[in-house]
Scaffold this motif. Structure first.
Motif, PDB file in Angstrom:
ATOM      1  N   ARG A 113       0.838  -1.200   0.000  1.00 34.51           N
ATOM      2  CA  ARG A 113       0.000   0.000   0.000  1.00 34.51           C
ATOM      3  C   ARG A 113       0.876   1.253   0.000  1.00 34.51           C
ATOM      4  O   ARG A 113       0.657   2.188  -0.756  1.00 34.51           O
ATOM      5  N   ARG A 114       1.893   1.230   0.868  1.00 29.13           N
ATOM      6  CA  ARG A 114       2.777   2.391   1.028  1.00 29.13           C
ATOM      7  C   ARG A 114       3.580   2.665  -0.248  1.00 29.13           C
ATOM      8  O   ARG A 114       3.787   3.804  -0.638  1.00 29.13           O
ATOM      9  N   ASP A 115       4.013   1.595  -0.922  1.00 29.15           N
ATOM     10  CA  ASP A 115       4.886   1.742  -2.089  1.00 29.15           C
ATOM     11  C   ASP A 115       4.119   2.036  -3.389  1.00 29.15           C
ATOM     12  O   ASP A 115       4.695   2.571  -4.331  1.00 29.15           O
ATOM     13  N   ASN A 116       2.852   1.657  -3.438  1.00 22.71           N
ATOM     14  CA  ASN A 116       2.133   1.716  -4.714  1.00 22.71           C
ATOM     15  C   ASN A 116       0.919   2.636  -4.755  1.00 22.71           C
ATOM     16  O   ASN A 116       0.478   3.015  -5.836  1.00 22.71           O
ATOM     17  N   LEU A 117       0.365   2.950  -3.581  1.00 22.88           N
ATOM     18  CA  LEU A 117      -0.888   3.697  -3.540  1.00 22.88           C
ATOM     19  C   LEU A 117      -0.725   5.014  -2.793  1.00 22.88           C
ATOM     20  O   LEU A 117      -0.035   5.092  -1.787  1.00 22.88           O
ATOM     21  N   PRO A 129       3.280   7.341  -6.278  1.00 20.58           N
ATOM     22  CA  PRO A 129       2.515   6.088  -6.318  1.00 20.58           C
ATOM     23  C   PRO A 129       2.095   5.701  -7.733  1.00 20.58           C
ATOM     24  O   PRO A 129       2.028   6.553  -8.630  1.00 20.58           O
ATOM     25  N   GLN A 130       1.809   4.422  -7.910  1.00 17.58           N
ATOM     26  CA  GLN A 130       1.273   3.946  -9.192  1.00 17.58           C
ATOM     27  C   GLN A 130      -0.081   4.608  -9.470  1.00 17.58           C
ATOM     28  O   GLN A 130      -0.399   4.935 -10.606  1.00 17.58           O
ATOM     29  N   THR A 142      -1.685   8.798 -12.421  1.00 16.05           N
ATOM     30  CA  THR A 142      -2.980   8.125 -12.549  1.00 16.05           C
ATOM     31  C   THR A 142      -3.809   8.417 -11.297  1.00 16.05           C
ATOM     32  O   THR A 142      -3.310   8.305 -10.173  1.00 16.05           O
ATOM     33  N   ILE A 143      -5.076   8.793 -11.499  1.00 14.16           N
ATOM     34  CA  ILE A 143      -5.954   9.149 -10.376  1.00 14.16           C
ATOM     35  C   ILE A 143      -7.289   8.423 -10.520  1.00 14.16           C
ATOM     36  O   ILE A 143      -7.882   8.401 -11.599  1.00 14.16           O
ATOM     37  N   VAL A 150      -2.646  15.899  -0.192  1.00 10.60           N
ATOM     38  CA  VAL A 150      -2.283  15.561  -1.574  1.00 10.60           C
ATOM     39  C   VAL A 150      -0.763  15.397  -1.688  1.00 10.60           C
ATOM     40  O   VAL A 150      -0.274  14.464  -2.335  1.00 10.60           O
ATOM     41  N   ALA A 151      -0.009  16.279  -1.024  1.00  8.70           N
ATOM     42  CA  ALA A 151       1.460  16.158  -1.024  1.00  8.70           C
ATOM     43  C   ALA A 151       1.884  14.821  -0.424  1.00  8.70           C
ATOM     44  O   ALA A 151       2.779  14.144  -0.957  1.00  8.70           O
ATOM     45  N   ARG A 152       1.235  14.426   0.671  1.00  2.00           N
ATOM     46  CA  ARG A 152       1.552  13.139   1.305  1.00  2.00           C
ATOM     47  C   ARG A 152       1.260  11.977   0.349  1.00  2.00           C
ATOM     48  O   ARG A 152       1.999  10.992   0.291  1.00  2.00           O
ATOM     49  N   ALA A 153       0.170  12.109  -0.423  1.00  2.00           N
ATOM     50  CA  ALA A 153      -0.199  11.051  -1.375  1.00  2.00           C
ATOM     51  C   ALA A 153       0.798  10.962  -2.533  1.00  2.00           C
ATOM     52  O   ALA A 153       1.100   9.880  -3.023  1.00  2.00           O
ATOM     53  N   LEU A 154       1.317  12.121  -2.959  1.00  2.00           N
ATOM     54  CA  LEU A 154       2.165  12.161  -4.156  1.00  2.00           C
ATOM     55  C   LEU A 154       3.645  11.935  -3.875  1.00  2.00           C
ATOM     56  O   LEU A 154       4.403  11.579  -4.777  1.00  2.00           O
ATOM     57  N   ILE A 155       4.076  12.124  -2.615  1.00  2.00           N
ATOM     58  CA  ILE A 155       5.511  12.141  -2.324  1.00  2.00           C
ATOM     59  C   ILE A 155       6.193  10.794  -2.560  1.00  2.00           C
ATOM     60  O   ILE A 155       7.384  10.720  -2.828  1.00  2.00           O
TER      61      ILE A 155
END
Length: 256
Positions: free
Chosen positions: A85-89, A164-165, A197-198, A156-161
């Motif tokens: 989850r951490r590495d891909n999402l 992610p796939q 990808t979103i 959003v920054a936390r999600a993108l840093i």
């Protein structure tokens, strides 16, 4: 094959009292191509939250498979799920899910800290993101010291840093005012243009109209889908509203 492939997903819950079975998802199949921006819409109880939870590896389906870059997430072992989850999402939630005892900077760093990254590397990743999301001056503030829009940009920054796939967004504009919603949707459009990808679950026609494709879920199945193509945002807005009217009036299943 797309970056995300969902095949014949079914989810049945058994209620505690009386043991009644509730079929949240019946037979959901769709794919998302790399670099796509897809919105999922549907009435409350349609199964879209269940679907998102399965895509996020927070829940497992009764039947079916979810392939992310060819890897079946349904068959991941318990000990593998967190790292996967951490590495891909990347995740963006309606209520931000920021830790109040951490500054925005430390909230954004969290997935990298859990991956064992060095502070210097984390900072190098953060600086361009903070500039793009216009949160540089707020990084050392705590979530309770900033506005909802600023919190969501930090999320959003936390999600993108982690690069992610795929970013999974659950009602990302739900707790924001109109101006902050517009800013967030513009940001989503920009990061998508750069190749991110979103997949976004939303009740908001305005939010969905910014996506390249909209999937409509009804009674646990994909009922219809709309491609934006050459449509303007306003035209897409109108198409979505017409589809939602058919959806809520019990229209016939159809796919474009």
């Amino acid at each position: 094959m797309g970056i995300l492939q969902v095949n014949h997903l079914k989810k049945v819950y058994t209620t505690r009292l009386g043991g009644n079975q509730v079929e949240a998802l019946k037979n959901v199949t769709f794919s998302v191509e790399e670099g796509e921006y897809v919105a999922i819409m549907g009435e409350s109880g349609s199964g879209k939250t269940t679907l998102l939870n399965i895509l996020a590896t927070l829940d497992k389906p009764t039947n079916g498979e979810v392939l992310l870059n060819g890897r079946n997430t349904v068959s991941l072992k318990e000990r593998e799920v967190s790292a996967f989850r951490r590495d891909n999402l990347g995740f963006v939630f309606q209520d931000f899910n920021l830790l109040d005892t951490f500054t925005l900077r430390d909230n954004i760093f969290l997935p990298l800290v859990l991956s064992g990254k060095e502070y210097r590397e984390m900072n190098q990743k953060l600086m361009p993101l903070a500039k793009k999301l216009a949160i540089g001056e707020f990084l050392d503030k705590y979530p309770y010291e900033v506005s909802g829009g600023q919190k969501q940009r930090a999320a959003v920054a936390r999600a993108l840093i982690t690069k992610p796939q795929i970013v999974l967004a659950d009602e990302p504009t739900g707790a924001l005012d109109s101006k902050s919603s517009s800013q967030l949707l513009r940001l989503f459009g920009e990061v998508n243009q750069e190749g991110q990808t979103i997949l976004m679950v939303t009740h908001s026609t305005k939010a969905a109209a910014t996506a390249g494709r909209v999937l409509f879920i009804k009674d646990g199945e994909v009922f219809h889908q709309l491609y934006r193509g050459a449509l303007t945002e306003e035209e897409m807005f109108g198409q979505i509203n017409r589809t939602l009217t058919v959806l809520t009036s019990g229209g016939v299943k159809n796919e474009h």
